[in-house]
Scaffold this active site. Structure first.
Site, mmCIF file in Angstrom:
data_model
loop_
_atom_site.group_PDB
_atom_site.id
_atom_site.type_symbol
_atom_site.label_atom_id
_atom_site.label_comp_id
_atom_site.label_asym_id
_atom_site.label_seq_id
_atom_site.Cartn_x
_atom_site.Cartn_y
_atom_site.Cartn_z
ATOM 1 N N GLY A 46 1.035 -0.981 0.142
ATOM 2 C CA GLY A 46 -0.408 -0.183 -0.011
ATOM 3 C C GLY A 46 0.916 1.318 -0.105
ATOM 4 N N GLN A 51 2.639 10.175 1.357
ATOM 5 C CA GLN A 51 4.949 9.239 1.281
ATOM 6 C C GLN A 51 4.910 9.833 -0.311
ATOM 7 O OE1 GLN A 51 2.033 5.092 2.054
ATOM 8 N NE2 GLN A 51 4.450 5.148 2.750
ATOM 9 N N CYS A 91 6.275 0.018 7.549
ATOM 10 C CA CYS A 91 5.895 0.792 6.499
ATOM 11 C C CYS A 91 6.890 1.536 4.651
ATOM 12 C CB CYS A 91 5.565 2.063 6.998
ATOM 13 S SG CYS A 91 4.800 3.662 6.287
ATOM 14 N N LEU A 92 6.096 1.924 4.336
ATOM 15 C CA LEU A 92 7.539 1.883 2.822
ATOM 16 C C LEU A 92 8.269 3.807 3.347
ATOM 17 C CD1 LEU A 92 5.686 1.486 -0.436
ATOM 18 C CD2 LEU A 92 7.217 0.206 0.881
ATOM 19 N N HIS A 133 -3.744 1.320 7.971
ATOM 20 C CA HIS A 133 -2.825 1.928 8.027
ATOM 21 C C HIS A 133 -2.621 2.774 6.983
ATOM 22 C CE1 HIS A 133 2.197 1.205 7.878
ATOM 23 N NE2 HIS A 133 1.624 2.067 6.925
ATOM 24 N N GLU A 134 -3.279 3.311 5.941
ATOM 25 C CA GLU A 134 -2.992 4.215 4.766
ATOM 26 C C GLU A 134 -4.035 4.656 5.074
ATOM 27 O OE1 GLU A 134 -0.798 3.842 3.542
ATOM 28 O OE2 GLU A 134 -0.260 1.414 2.981
ATOM 29 N N HIS A 137 -2.289 7.263 6.940
ATOM 30 C CA HIS A 137 -1.336 8.090 6.352
ATOM 31 C C HIS A 137 -1.853 9.669 6.383
ATOM 32 C CE1 HIS A 137 2.471 6.453 6.133
ATOM 33 N NE2 HIS A 137 1.467 5.361 5.515
#
Ligand code: ZN
Length: 172
Positions: A46, A51, A91-92, A133-134, A137
């Site tokens: 995701g 991000q 997380c990226l 999670h997204e 963000h």
């Protein structure tokens, strides 16, 4: 389509609240395509627009499995949650790390697609975790705020799987 630079934890853009998308534009369609490319390039499940430095309420998710296509969520709103799951999350924007986070096991989300049509989607387990999670963000929240205990190094995919616990952190 292009790979965009992924912003990392510590950059202020990740702590801002994102603005709703009011109208779809060619520029935003390109952003979505780039977010998908960037997510796949980084082997993530995701990615949220902040991000890649864009403060818009746009999320892409692909947890594999039964969903054949990536999910694009514009202006997502979580309507319902139920149950609980505790597991490693990554997380990226914080490559190579993961930590234990408790999330709902089931979520129902309302969102607009790339044509700005409203839909609802229900997800369980990894999909539910990725949606939470997204969506966090978009509010400037990061999973590191929720981690129980210490962050640890994510397992490296190239390593042969050992017996025991094969789980690895899913990064999103
Ligand atoms: Zn993330």
């Amino acid at each position: 389509m292009a790979i965009r630079n992924i912003r990392t934890v510590g950059e202020p853009v990740l702590r801002k609240v994102c603005k709703p998308v009011k109208v779809m534009t060619p520029r935003l369609q390109t952003l979505i395509d780039d977010m998908l490319d960037t997510m796949y390039e980084a082997n993530g499940v995701g990615l949220a627009a902040p991000q890649v430095g864009v403060l818009k309420r746009i999320v892409v998710i692909d947890v594999g499995g039964e969903e054949p296509d990536p999910i694009v969520l514009i202006n997502p709103q979580i309507l319902e949650t139920s149950g609980e799951q505790t597991g490693d999350e990554g997380c990226l924007s914080l490559a190579g790390k993961c930590g234990q986070v408790t999330r709902p096991n089931h979520v129902k989300v309302r969102f607009q697609d790339r044509d700005m049509e409203w839909y609802e989607l229900e997800g369980e387990e990894l999909l539910a975790r990725a949606i939470c999670h997204e969506c966090d963000h978009l509010e400037g929240k990061l999973y590191v705020d929720l981690v129980e205990g210490e962050l640890h190094d994510a397992a490296v995919e190239e390593e042969p799987e050992t017996s025991g616990d094969p789980r690895r952190g899913e990064r999103s």
